[in-house]
Write an enzyme that holds these catalytic residues in place. Structure first.
Site, PDB file in Angstrom:
ATOM      1  N   CYS A 160      54.006  44.300  -7.652  1.00 41.63           N
ATOM      2  CA  CYS A 160      53.055  44.732  -8.687  1.00 41.63           C
ATOM      3  C   CYS A 160      52.834  46.216  -8.443  1.00 41.63           C
ATOM      4  CB  CYS A 160      51.743  43.964  -8.540  1.00 41.63           C
ATOM      5  SG  CYS A 160      50.389  44.617  -9.548  1.00 41.63           S
ATOM      6  N   CYS A 180      55.303  48.090 -15.050  1.00 38.86           N
ATOM      7  CA  CYS A 180      54.480  46.923 -14.771  1.00 38.86           C
ATOM      8  C   CYS A 180      55.441  45.751 -14.574  1.00 38.86           C
ATOM      9  CB  CYS A 180      53.563  46.695 -15.973  1.00 38.86           C
ATOM     10  SG  CYS A 180      52.615  45.174 -15.909  1.00 38.86           S
TER      11      CYS A 180
END
Ligand code: DGL
Length: 264
Positions: A183, A73
């Site tokens: 992302c 992440c």
């Protein structure tokens, strides 16, 4: 040799873009994935809260005997990885927006970064940006709402198209020729992104670089699993397990190894 599992986590399904790469490149490794969909999205949260969530997940994965942890992440890496490294005695591998290759290969001198608020405001992103983009224009765009649509199975919806047009058309008009997907959720909407950017820009996906780094760290710390093993793939889901499972099978319909999905 070390046959303990590798831990990996994300705020939800996004880290599956890294998981998939890992399964392909590290075929002997067992992998335990923690999808924190109950607390998704991380992007708009305060750094203190993100750090706490990441520490709790790390404790959970350590209790499951993980030998290293992949922070799949960008937001969690940008905000929490240095604290995690100080607090826990195992290797952590993070993921950062791939600004460096984009800056090296741009011809127009302009690159676009699509990422969450947390990543773009994070110190790590800003340090990387100032290191590699001295003579490059970096157009940053926060992907408000994209993660939520992907998590709820609306990756290919009209709403998604509208948001992507709003975020990417100004980059195209500005002459950006490389777009960094900052992302881990965004590779799952790359088809919709490619429709908009067409032949004007390329996408940069950092997942292969992460597995290379896992290999280097495993090698250095003698953490590779011994071959042959039959790796175990487990998914711990803090939110809606059914949504996660459905997303998994829609994204990887040909995956034929045994998997366990567990609600926590
Ligand atoms: N997949 C994430 C990232 O790479 C997290 C997105 C979010 O939860 O906002 O940043």
């Amino acid at each position: 040799m070390d046959n303990r599992p590798i831990g990996i986590f994300d705020s939800g399904v996004g880290g599956l873009s890294i998981w998939k790469e890992m399964v392909g490149s590290l075929p002997n490794e067992s992998i335990y994935y923690y999808g924190d969909s109950r607390n998704c999205p991380y992007g708009p949260k305060k750094p203190k809260e993100i750090k706490q969530l990441c520490a709790n997940i790390t404790k959970f994965l350590l209790e499951k005997n993980c030998k290293m942890i992949v922070v799949a992440c960008n937001t969690a890496t940008s905000i929490a990885i240095s604290t995690l490294r100080k607090s826990f005695p195992i290797p952590f591998i993070g993921i950062e927006p791939a600004i460096k290759p984009a800056a090296l290969h741009t011809k127009s001198g302009k690159i676009g970064v699509l990422a969450t608020l947390g990543t773009i405001k994070g110190d790590l992103f800003n340090a990387t940006k100032s290191r590699y983009t001295e003579n490059i224009e970096v157009v940053e765009q926060i992907g408000h709402g994209l993660v939520e649509l992907i998590e709820t199975g609306k990756g290919e919806s009209e709403e998604m198209e509208e948001l992507l047009n709003e975020y990417l058309n100004p980059m195209m008009a500005n002459g950006v020729d490389k777009i960094v997907l900052g992302c881990t959720h965004y590779p799952f909407i790359s088809n919709s992104i490619l429709k908009i950017i067409a032949d004007k820009a390329d996408l940069i996906n950092p997942a292969p670089a992460v597995t290379q780094q896992i290999l280097r760290i495993s090698d250095k710390n003698q953490l590779q699993a011994s071959a042959p093993t039959s790796p175990e793939y487990k998914f711990y889901i803090s939110g809606n397990k059914q949504n996660f499972e459905q997303f998994f099978y829609e994204s990887f319909s040909n995956f034929d190894k045994e998997i366990k999905f567990l609600k926590i």
